[in-house]
Design a protein around this motif. Structure first.
Motif, PDB file in Angstrom:
ATOM      1  N   VAL A 198       0.847  -1.200   0.000  1.00  0.00           N
ATOM      2  CA  VAL A 198       0.000   0.000   0.000  1.00  0.00           C
ATOM      3  C   VAL A 198       0.877   1.243   0.000  1.00  0.00           C
ATOM      4  O   VAL A 198       0.659   2.186  -0.775  1.00  0.00           O
ATOM      5  CB  VAL A 198      -0.955  -0.005   1.211  1.00  0.00           C
ATOM      6  CG1 VAL A 198      -1.776   1.289   1.235  1.00  0.00           C
ATOM      7  CG2 VAL A 198      -1.876  -1.228   1.173  1.00  0.00           C
ATOM      8  N   ASN A 199       1.893   1.255   0.860  1.00  0.00           N
ATOM      9  CA  ASN A 199       2.813   2.401   0.906  1.00  0.00           C
ATOM     10  C   ASN A 199       3.678   2.477  -0.341  1.00  0.00           C
ATOM     11  O   ASN A 199       3.998   3.573  -0.811  1.00  0.00           O
ATOM     12  CB  ASN A 199       3.686   2.312   2.160  1.00  0.00           C
ATOM     13  CG  ASN A 199       2.968   2.778   3.415  1.00  0.00           C
ATOM     14  OD1 ASN A 199       2.931   3.954   3.721  1.00  0.00           O
ATOM     15  ND2 ASN A 199       2.384   1.826   4.136  1.00  0.00           N
ATOM     16  N   TRP A 200       4.051   1.322  -0.895  1.00  0.00           N
ATOM     17  CA  TRP A 200       4.828   1.336  -2.135  1.00  0.00           C
ATOM     18  C   TRP A 200       4.007   1.951  -3.255  1.00  0.00           C
ATOM     19  O   TRP A 200       4.527   2.729  -4.059  1.00  0.00           O
ATOM     20  CB  TRP A 200       5.246  -0.080  -2.522  1.00  0.00           C
ATOM     21  CG  TRP A 200       6.018  -0.822  -1.484  1.00  0.00           C
ATOM     22  CD1 TRP A 200       6.674  -0.289  -0.408  1.00  0.00           C
ATOM     23  CD2 TRP A 200       6.196  -2.240  -1.399  1.00  0.00           C
ATOM     24  NE1 TRP A 200       7.259  -1.288   0.335  1.00  0.00           N
ATOM     25  CE2 TRP A 200       6.995  -2.499  -0.245  1.00  0.00           C
ATOM     26  CE3 TRP A 200       5.784  -3.321  -2.189  1.00  0.00           C
ATOM     27  CZ2 TRP A 200       7.357  -3.783   0.120  1.00  0.00           C
ATOM     28  CZ3 TRP A 200       6.156  -4.602  -1.823  1.00  0.00           C
ATOM     29  CH2 TRP A 200       6.925  -4.828  -0.677  1.00  0.00           C
ATOM     30  N   PHE A 201       2.727   1.619  -3.303  1.00  0.00           N
ATOM     31  CA  PHE A 201       1.837   2.141  -4.347  1.00  0.00           C
ATOM     32  C   PHE A 201       1.599   3.632  -4.161  1.00  0.00           C
ATOM     33  O   PHE A 201       1.435   4.377  -5.134  1.00  0.00           O
ATOM     34  CB  PHE A 201       0.505   1.384  -4.327  1.00  0.00           C
ATOM     35  CG  PHE A 201      -0.261   1.444  -5.614  1.00  0.00           C
ATOM     36  CD1 PHE A 201      -1.005   2.547  -5.969  1.00  0.00           C
ATOM     37  CD2 PHE A 201      -0.240   0.364  -6.487  1.00  0.00           C
ATOM     38  CE1 PHE A 201      -1.712   2.587  -7.164  1.00  0.00           C
ATOM     39  CE2 PHE A 201      -0.933   0.397  -7.689  1.00  0.00           C
ATOM     40  CZ  PHE A 201      -1.677   1.519  -8.027  1.00  0.00           C
ATOM     41  N   ALA A 202       1.577   4.085  -2.909  1.00  0.00           N
ATOM     42  CA  ALA A 202       1.285   5.491  -2.610  1.00  0.00           C
ATOM     43  C   ALA A 202       2.463   6.418  -2.875  1.00  0.00           C
ATOM     44  O   ALA A 202       2.319   7.644  -2.843  1.00  0.00           O
ATOM     45  CB  ALA A 202       0.850   5.626  -1.148  1.00  0.00           C
ATOM     46  N   ASN A 203       3.644   5.853  -3.137  1.00  0.00           N
ATOM     47  CA  ASN A 203       4.812   6.676  -3.425  1.00  0.00           C
ATOM     48  C   ASN A 203       4.589   7.505  -4.692  1.00  0.00           C
ATOM     49  O   ASN A 203       4.058   6.994  -5.688  1.00  0.00           O
ATOM     50  CB  ASN A 203       6.028   5.766  -3.603  1.00  0.00           C
ATOM     51  CG  ASN A 203       7.325   6.546  -3.695  1.00  0.00           C
ATOM     52  OD1 ASN A 203       7.642   7.120  -4.729  1.00  0.00           O
ATOM     53  ND2 ASN A 203       8.088   6.548  -2.619  1.00  0.00           N
ATOM     54  N   ILE A 204       4.984   8.764  -4.684  1.00  0.00           N
ATOM     55  CA  ILE A 204       4.718   9.648  -5.830  1.00  0.00           C
ATOM     56  C   ILE A 204       5.782   9.565  -6.920  1.00  0.00           C
ATOM     57  O   ILE A 204       5.772  10.337  -7.875  1.00  0.00           O
ATOM     58  CB  ILE A 204       4.530  11.112  -5.375  1.00  0.00           C
ATOM     59  CG1 ILE A 204       5.747  11.618  -4.599  1.00  0.00           C
ATOM     60  CG2 ILE A 204       3.281  11.234  -4.538  1.00  0.00           C
ATOM     61  CD1 ILE A 204       5.634  13.078  -4.156  1.00  0.00           C
ATOM     62  N   GLU A 205       6.692   8.607  -6.782  1.00  0.00           N
ATOM     63  CA  GLU A 205       7.641   8.246  -7.840  1.00  0.00           C
ATOM     64  C   GLU A 205       8.527   9.422  -8.287  1.00  0.00           C
ATOM     65  O   GLU A 205       8.653   9.720  -9.481  1.00  0.00           O
ATOM     66  CB  GLU A 205       6.890   7.662  -9.049  1.00  0.00           C
ATOM     67  CG  GLU A 205       6.009   6.469  -8.745  1.00  0.00           C
ATOM     68  CD  GLU A 205       6.788   5.188  -8.435  1.00  0.00           C
ATOM     69  OE1 GLU A 205       8.041   5.232  -8.480  1.00  0.00           O
ATOM     70  OE2 GLU A 205       6.155   4.155  -8.137  1.00  0.00           O
ATOM     71  N   LEU A 206       9.142  10.064  -7.316  1.00  0.00           N
ATOM     72  CA  LEU A 206       9.979  11.226  -7.638  1.00  0.00           C
ATOM     73  C   LEU A 206      11.216  10.845  -8.445  1.00  0.00           C
ATOM     74  O   LEU A 206      11.721  11.656  -9.232  1.00  0.00           O
ATOM     75  CB  LEU A 206      10.385  11.951  -6.354  1.00  0.00           C
ATOM     76  CG  LEU A 206       9.244  12.636  -5.598  1.00  0.00           C
ATOM     77  CD1 LEU A 206       9.775  13.339  -4.353  1.00  0.00           C
ATOM     78  CD2 LEU A 206       8.515  13.646  -6.498  1.00  0.00           C
ATOM     79  N   GLY A 207      11.709   9.632  -8.267  1.00  0.00           N
ATOM     80  CA  GLY A 207      12.865   9.202  -9.056  1.00  0.00           C
ATOM     81  C   GLY A 207      12.552   9.163 -10.538  1.00  0.00           C
ATOM     82  O   GLY A 207      13.374   9.563 -11.378  1.00  0.00           O
TER      83      GLY A 207
END
Length: 334
Positions: A262-271
């Motif tokens: 759930v937290n992995w999915f919620a990451n806004i993918e700044l990289g």
């Protein structure tokens, strides 16, 4: 993921903590439900439909501004319309590339583990069939969004844009690497697929219903979402079949792992965003990405994770202290 020996899973229903046991009636209900979904596959599956028929309109935006992690950042707002539109095109490409990553690197391997009978509780004919149908759906989704991306790249001059792996995939693989047993790696893959399939229809909804963006983009997402609306209940019921056949140790591992994606999915993918902005020559890349990272790189407010907590309740995970602790540590309990 390599084929694994199913003997890694030794099944038992002996429990030492309060937990709902799924009896044969519960499993029969799950399989009946999956059979009904499978029966509708010939009529529902988008692979059997025509691909979107819409012309590319260069005057329309490719993506929604409100889905950008830096939508309110002054450096983005002061950029020219041309630069903003190119960033939006990058957003559309990233949106689809993440979709392809979810399909090929998360869901497809999980389906393959089921098809190879490496996952307990899913060796029956209907579980096998629905995993194969889902695999077929996902292959078509990759074709669908890849075609959409090819059109955008050509129309917007972004043929050379390259994207790194997404956080969701990176975190899943890092978690798998932490564990030595094959059954542990399989469960990490499976729970990541479950969480992804629970979320993805909502993830697609905003663009699927937005008439202000590129019509071809909207129709592409809408076709994908029609399949994913069936995949969410499929994976929830598969989860119940699997969980009922795990040992006590495996159940505890499952409840430890389930909230993590759930937290992995919620990451806004700044990289990913940093890589794209740098490649298109956006002069304030470091400043914008740095500010976003300080604000909140993992934003649970942007997703509805009630489907995952409800599944945990139905499995009996939240009846145990271990399950409650696991979900609390992931900040998923109010």
């Amino acid at each position: 993921m390599k084929i694994r020996n199913n003997s890694q899973f030794q099944t038992t229903n002996t429990l030492s903590f309060k937990e709902r046991n799924f009896n044969s009636h519960d499993n029969s209900h799950c399989r009946t439900f999956l059979q009904k979904i499978s029966n509708k596959w010939p009529q529902r599956a988008q692979v059997k439909k025509q691909e979107p028929d819409a012309k590319f309109d260069p005057t329309l935006k490719d993506f929604r501004v409100d889905l950008l992690p830096f939508k309110n950042h002054p450096r983005f707002l002061e950029a020219s319309e041309e630069v903003q539109n190119k960033i939006l095109s990058c957003g559309w490409l990233a949106y689809n590339d993440k979709t392809i990553g979810i399909e090929l690197k998360i869901v497809v391997p999980a389906c393959s583990d089921i098809i190879y009978k490496n996952v307990p509780g899913t060796e029956d004919d209907i579980s096998q069939k629905i995993a194969i149908e889902t695999l077929t759906d996902e292959a078509f989704h990759v074709l669908l969004v890849n075609n959409a991306c090819s059109i955008t790249r050509k129309q917007r001059g972004l043929e050379s844009l390259r994207l790194p792996d997404f956080n969701l995939v990176i975190k899943m693989r890092q978690e798998q690497d932490r564990w030595s047993e094959d059954w542990q790696k399989i469960i990490v893959q499976l729970v990541t697929a479950i969480v992804s399939e629970v979320f993805i229809s909502d993830y697609l909804k905003l663009l699927a219903e937005d008439s202000t963006i590129q019509p071809f983009n909207r129709l592409t997402v809408d076709m994908h979402r029609r399949d994913e609306m069936a995949h969410s209940p499929i994976f929830k019921n598969l989860a119940k079949l699997v969980y009922s056949k795990l040992t006590k140790e495996q159940k505890e591992f499952f409840m430890d792992m389930l909230p993590k994606p759930v937290n992995w999915f919620a990451n806004i993918e700044l990289g990913v965003w940093e890589a794209m902005l740098a490649q298109i020559g956006f002069p304030h890349t470091k400043e914008v990405i740095g500010d976003c990272a300080r604000d909140n790189e993992v934003n649970l407010m942007r997703i509805d994770y009630n489907g995952v907590t409800k599944l945990a309740e139905e499995l009996g995970i939240l009846d145990s202290q271990r399950g409650l602790d696991s979900f609390a540590q992931a900040n998923l309990l109010n």
